[in-house]
Design a protein around this motif. Structure first.
Motif, mmCIF file in Angstrom:
data_model
loop_
_atom_site.group_PDB
_atom_site.id
_atom_site.type_symbol
_atom_site.label_atom_id
_atom_site.label_comp_id
_atom_site.label_asym_id
_atom_site.label_seq_id
_atom_site.Cartn_x
_atom_site.Cartn_y
_atom_site.Cartn_z
ATOM 1 N N ILE A 179 -10.901 16.943 -27.193
ATOM 2 C CA ILE A 179 -12.208 17.775 -26.633
ATOM 3 C C ILE A 179 -10.951 18.269 -25.006
ATOM 4 N N GLU A 180 -11.203 16.539 -24.911
ATOM 5 C CA GLU A 180 -9.719 16.265 -23.761
ATOM 6 C C GLU A 180 -8.555 17.207 -23.811
ATOM 7 N N ARG A 181 -7.611 17.137 -25.230
ATOM 8 C CA ARG A 181 -7.182 18.465 -25.697
ATOM 9 C C ARG A 181 -7.006 19.630 -25.411
ATOM 10 N N GLY A 182 -8.263 20.040 -26.079
ATOM 11 C CA GLY A 182 -8.379 21.281 -25.954
ATOM 12 C C GLY A 182 -8.709 21.577 -24.800
ATOM 13 N N THR A 183 -9.606 21.390 -23.652
ATOM 14 C CA THR A 183 -9.763 21.406 -22.001
ATOM 15 C C THR A 183 -8.528 21.693 -21.514
ATOM 16 N N ARG A 184 -7.673 20.904 -21.690
ATOM 17 C CA ARG A 184 -6.489 21.127 -20.698
ATOM 18 C C ARG A 184 -5.180 22.048 -21.275
ATOM 19 N N ILE A 185 -5.171 22.542 -23.010
ATOM 20 C CA ILE A 185 -5.124 24.012 -23.975
ATOM 21 C C ILE A 185 -5.207 24.790 -22.702
ATOM 22 N N LEU A 186 -6.622 24.670 -22.686
ATOM 23 C CA LEU A 186 -7.793 26.080 -22.220
ATOM 24 C C LEU A 186 -7.086 25.824 -20.456
ATOM 25 N N SER A 187 -7.003 25.396 -20.266
ATOM 26 C CA SER A 187 -6.476 25.080 -18.778
ATOM 27 C C SER A 187 -5.572 25.963 -18.045
ATOM 28 N N LEU A 188 -4.243 25.462 -19.485
ATOM 29 C CA LEU A 188 -2.230 26.019 -19.170
ATOM 30 C C LEU A 188 -2.746 27.350 -19.718
ATOM 31 N N LEU A 189 -3.626 27.242 -20.420
ATOM 32 C CA LEU A 189 -3.702 29.537 -20.946
ATOM 33 C C LEU A 189 -4.347 30.075 -19.587
ATOM 34 N N ASN A 190 -4.920 29.757 -19.349
ATOM 35 C CA ASN A 190 -5.494 30.289 -17.581
ATOM 36 C C ASN A 190 -4.771 30.445 -16.764
ATOM 37 N N GLN A 191 -4.090 29.557 -16.423
ATOM 38 C CA GLN A 191 -3.468 29.594 -15.593
ATOM 39 C C GLN A 191 -2.204 30.612 -15.543
ATOM 40 N N LEU A 192 -1.543 30.487 -17.500
ATOM 41 C CA LEU A 192 -0.689 31.304 -17.647
ATOM 42 C C LEU A 192 -1.224 32.873 -17.609
ATOM 43 N N SER A 193 -3.159 33.023 -17.937
ATOM 44 C CA SER A 193 -3.041 34.945 -17.561
ATOM 45 C C SER A 193 -2.837 34.905 -16.326
ATOM 46 N N GLU A 194 -3.459 34.095 -15.112
ATOM 47 C CA GLU A 194 -3.581 34.062 -13.795
ATOM 48 C C GLU A 194 -1.920 34.330 -13.607
ATOM 49 N N GLU A 195 -0.836 33.375 -13.509
ATOM 50 C CA GLU A 195 -0.148 34.192 -13.474
ATOM 51 C C GLU A 195 0.707 35.071 -13.862
ATOM 52 N N ARG A 196 0.942 35.762 -14.975
ATOM 53 C CA ARG A 196 0.856 37.038 -15.794
ATOM 54 C C ARG A 196 0.544 37.998 -14.950
ATOM 55 N N LYS A 197 -1.193 37.957 -14.736
ATOM 56 C CA LYS A 197 -1.224 39.142 -14.157
ATOM 57 C C LYS A 197 -0.867 38.830 -12.186
ATOM 58 N N HIS A 198 -0.514 38.095 -11.913
ATOM 59 C CA HIS A 198 -0.063 38.354 -10.471
ATOM 60 C C HIS A 198 1.483 38.824 -10.960
ATOM 61 N N GLU A 207 2.860 40.195 -12.658
ATOM 62 C CA GLU A 207 2.377 42.428 -13.181
ATOM 63 C C GLU A 207 2.715 42.852 -12.276
ATOM 64 N N ALA A 208 1.227 42.376 -11.077
ATOM 65 C CA ALA A 208 0.688 43.440 -9.788
ATOM 66 C C ALA A 208 2.109 43.398 -9.352
ATOM 67 N N GLU A 209 2.377 42.103 -8.918
ATOM 68 C CA GLU A 209 3.853 41.919 -7.640
ATOM 69 C C GLU A 209 4.965 43.072 -8.945
#
Length: 143
Positions: free
Chosen positions: A101-120, A122-124
């Motif tokens: 569960i801890e690993r899953g939470t960490r992976i989700l956090s990293l995926l969300n971070q990557l998604s935000e970085e990609r949006k940023h 693409e906006a640039e």
């Protein structure tokens, strides 16, 4: 085939009973140091051994303390299982920490971070292409 069903049924019963013991029967304060839940039970085909996987919420120190408490409660848990789950022979019990569960939470956090970085990013890029488009338009109007 019937053996697999029986093993699965015994695992389910053990999971339910140990979960109940964690909630109300185990008096060791160390077990209450972190929030504990039984995530899975793996019972051997001969029903002689049961691995009880637990997820523990809390600091590393609280998790270690909880695991020590569970280890010391192993005899009690096995004895209680002998009374609650009718089997010819009560399986040997071992508690293992499940950090999936801890690993899953960490992976989700990293995926969300990557998604935000990609949006940023693409906006640039979009802003840059708009800027370069303006330059082309102004040079065309001069001609």
């Amino acid at each position: 085939m019937a053996t697999d069903r029986r093993v699965s049924r015994v695992a389910s019963l053990i999971k339910r009973e140990v979960s109940q013991m964690l909630l109300s029967d185990i008096k060791d304060d160390r077990v209450g140091a972190g929030m504990v839940s039984v995530t899975d039970v793996d019972v051997s085909r001969d029903l002689q051994h049961a691995k009880i996987f637990v997820s523990i919420y809390g600091t590393d120190e609280a998790r270690a303390e909880t695991m020590a408490g569970l280890k010391s409660a192993t005899g009690y848990v096995r004895s209680e299982l002998g009374h609650r789950v009718r089997l010819r022979r009560t399986p040997e019990v071992v508690f293992l920490e499940d950090r999936s569960i801890e690993r899953g939470t960490r992976i989700l956090s990293l995926l969300n971070q990557l998604s935000e970085e990609r949006k940023h990013h693409e906006a640039e890029e979009s802003a840059e292409s708009m800027d370069s488009g303006d330059e082309i338009d102004s040079s065309q109007s001069e001609a």
